[in-house]
Structure formats: C-alpha cells, structure tokens
Design an enzyme around this catalytic site. Structure first.
Site, PDB file in Angstrom:
ATOM      1  N   HIS A 280      -2.468  19.713  12.143  1.00  0.00           N
ATOM      2  CA  HIS A 280      -1.272  18.912  11.867  1.00  0.00           C
ATOM      3  C   HIS A 280      -1.104  18.564  10.394  1.00  0.00           C
ATOM      4  O   HIS A 280      -0.419  17.612  10.050  1.00  0.00           O
ATOM      5  CB  HIS A 280      -1.297  17.636  12.728  1.00  0.00           C
TER       6      HIS A 280
ATOM      7  N   TYR B 219       3.435   7.572   4.477  1.00  0.00           N
ATOM      8  CA  TYR B 219       2.307   8.478   4.200  1.00  0.00           C
ATOM      9  C   TYR B 219       1.545   8.072   2.943  1.00  0.00           C
ATOM     10  O   TYR B 219       0.331   8.298   2.860  1.00  0.00           O
ATOM     11  CB  TYR B 219       2.783   9.939   4.154  1.00  0.00           C
TER      12      TYR B 219
ATOM     13  N   ASP C  84      -6.591  13.131   8.027  1.00  0.00           N
ATOM     14  CA  ASP C  84      -7.507  12.552   7.035  1.00  0.00           C
ATOM     15  C   ASP C  84      -8.518  13.613   6.579  1.00  0.00           C
ATOM     16  O   ASP C  84      -8.543  14.725   7.102  1.00  0.00           O
ATOM     17  CB  ASP C  84      -8.198  11.298   7.616  1.00  0.00           C
TER      18      ASP C  84
END
Ligand code: APR
Length: 233
Positions: free
Chosen positions: A105, A54, A90
C-alpha cells in the site's frame, strides 16, 4: 537451500510501537474518516487536508521505534529465507533490519508525481506541501495506494506466497482486498499461522493455526520454535 517463510503483516504489527491500527477505533483513523483522507476523491476535494494527514503520519515515524515483532523477523532471517509483504506504510520493518520488504500500500517516506506515477522520490524531512513539484513541474502526492486505486505489487506478492514453505499472517484484520486474499495463493500443504489478539473474531479457513496474542509476544515465540527446529517445515 533455505526454506522460504513469508510474513503477511498489517497495522497490528506496529500497534505496540504506538501507531494506531485502522479498525480498532470506531472506523476512524487518527480522528479522520478514511474517505476524507485516503481516497483519490479526498485528494481532489481537499489536497491540503490529505497532505497534512500524511505529514502527521510521517512525523510520527520520528517518534516511534520497531518492536519485538519486527526484530523477531530479523532473527528469523538467520536461518530462513524471509520475505515480508506488508500493508503498512511505515518503515519499521526496514528499521528493524528486515531485508526483503514489499509494501503493498505504498510507503510514507516516498512521494510521487501526480502526472507520472513511476516518478517516485524519497522525501527529505516529513512535510510535503502544495507547490512541491516533481522534476517536470507537477505537484507531488504521497506514495500511498488509496482506496479505489490499484495495488501494483499484487501479482509479485501472490507469486512470493505461492513459493513459500510457511506463511505467518500478523496484525491484519483481513478486511481489505486484494491484500486479504493473498494467503490463498499458498500451496495446499503450506502451514499458515495468524497472530492477532482478536484472531477469534476474524474469518479465515480452519486449516490456519490461530495464535490469539499480541505480535510482540507471539511472533518471537513462534520464531524461537522455528529456529530451534521445534516446528519443522
Ligand atoms: N498484535 C497483533 N495484532 C494486533 C495488535 C497487536 N499488538 N493490536 C491490534 N492487532 C490487530 C487487530 O485486532 C486487527 O485485527 O491488528 C488488526 C489490524 O487490522 P486493521 O486495523 O484493519 O489493519 P490492516 O488489516 O492492516 O488494514 C488494512 O486498510 O486502511 C487500510 O490501507 C490501509 O493497509 C491498510 C488496510
């Protein structure tokens, strides 16, 4: 009152900005199997790998820009009440000026306490490391909904879809539930479009209008027709 248009977006809307989609690359996501980086089990097994994964996704955000599809949504806001419900983590919708964005999410730029799930923080910079803790001293984790975890914003998203005058699905393979079923909450007379260069390979009801094209080309065209009143809601 302005008509409400809901955009249901997925990885494909960010593809032309240079962010890989999930299912266009042999089941691998940036060279990782999803089970190795995006599940609670992965986090327990190898938290360093998950954090590193991540961190790199977050670092990539510094190198990419919103594209014409994101900006088209900003244009749409001039005449309509626009709600974006995205599966993406994003921040390209926000950076393009999309005002109402609900992330199903999670969000790459946020992190949260492993002990207190509602203890969410904006991360400074792009790196989260083992030993980085919340205010009460517990390890922080990415603020991401992993496979097998609940989708906390689902019912509010379903409500938004049910109150829409039009729905535009863009850049999602409709593979991941419950997000994939959200369009089913639309009113029976609500027009729905799906924009995807592989729309003919996806499964959805015949009542949905498919546009087999990339988001960066097709969404500005559709938005233009809506703004000019060529399509009346
Ligand atoms: N414009 C529009 N659509 C595109 C483009 C483009 N330029 N390029 C690719 N696509 C389409 C692909 O054809 C595919 O149907 O975008 C879709 C992307 O599908 P997925 O990779 O499955 O992404 P998504 O549906 O967002 O995945 C859902 O899966 O891994 C999880 O949690 C993660 O939110 C993600 C979820």
């Amino acid at each position: 009152m302005k008509k409400r248009i809901t955009i249901l977006s997925g990885a494909g809307i960010s593809a032309e900005s240079g962010i890989s989609t999930f299912r266009d690359s042999d089941g691998l996501w940036e060279n990782h199997r999803i089970e190795d980086v995006a599940t609670p089990e992965a986090w327990h097994r190898n938290p360093e790998l998950v954090l590193q994964f991540y961190n790199l996704r977050r670092k990539q955000l510094l190198e990419v820009e919103p594209n014409d599809a994101h900006f088209a949504i900003t244009e749409l806001q001039t005449k309509f009440d626009v709600q974006v419900i995205t599966q993406n983590v994003d921040d390209l919708h926000e950076r393009a000026g999309n005002e109402n964005v609900l992330h199903l999410h999670g969000e790459l730029k946020k992190v949260r306490s492993t002990a207190y799930p509602f203890d969410v923080y904006d991360l400074d910079g792009w790196e989260l490391l083992i030993g980085d803790t919340c205010d009460s001293g517990h390890q922080l984790r990415p603020h991401i909904v992993w496979f097998g975890e609940e989708v906390p914003n689902l019912s509010v998203a379903a409500q938004m879809v049910s109150e829409s005058d039009a729905v535009i699905i863009v850049g999602t393979s409709l593979n991941v539930y419950p997000a994939a079923s959200l369009y089913q909450f639309a009113k029976t007379d609500c027009p729905i479009w799906i924009i995807d260069p592989k729309a003919n390979e996806l499964s959805y009801p015949e009542s949905i209008t498919a546009i087999n094209d990339k988001a960066g080309a097709a969404l500005p065209r559709l938005v233009d027709s809506l703004l000019k009143g060529e399509i009346i809601l």
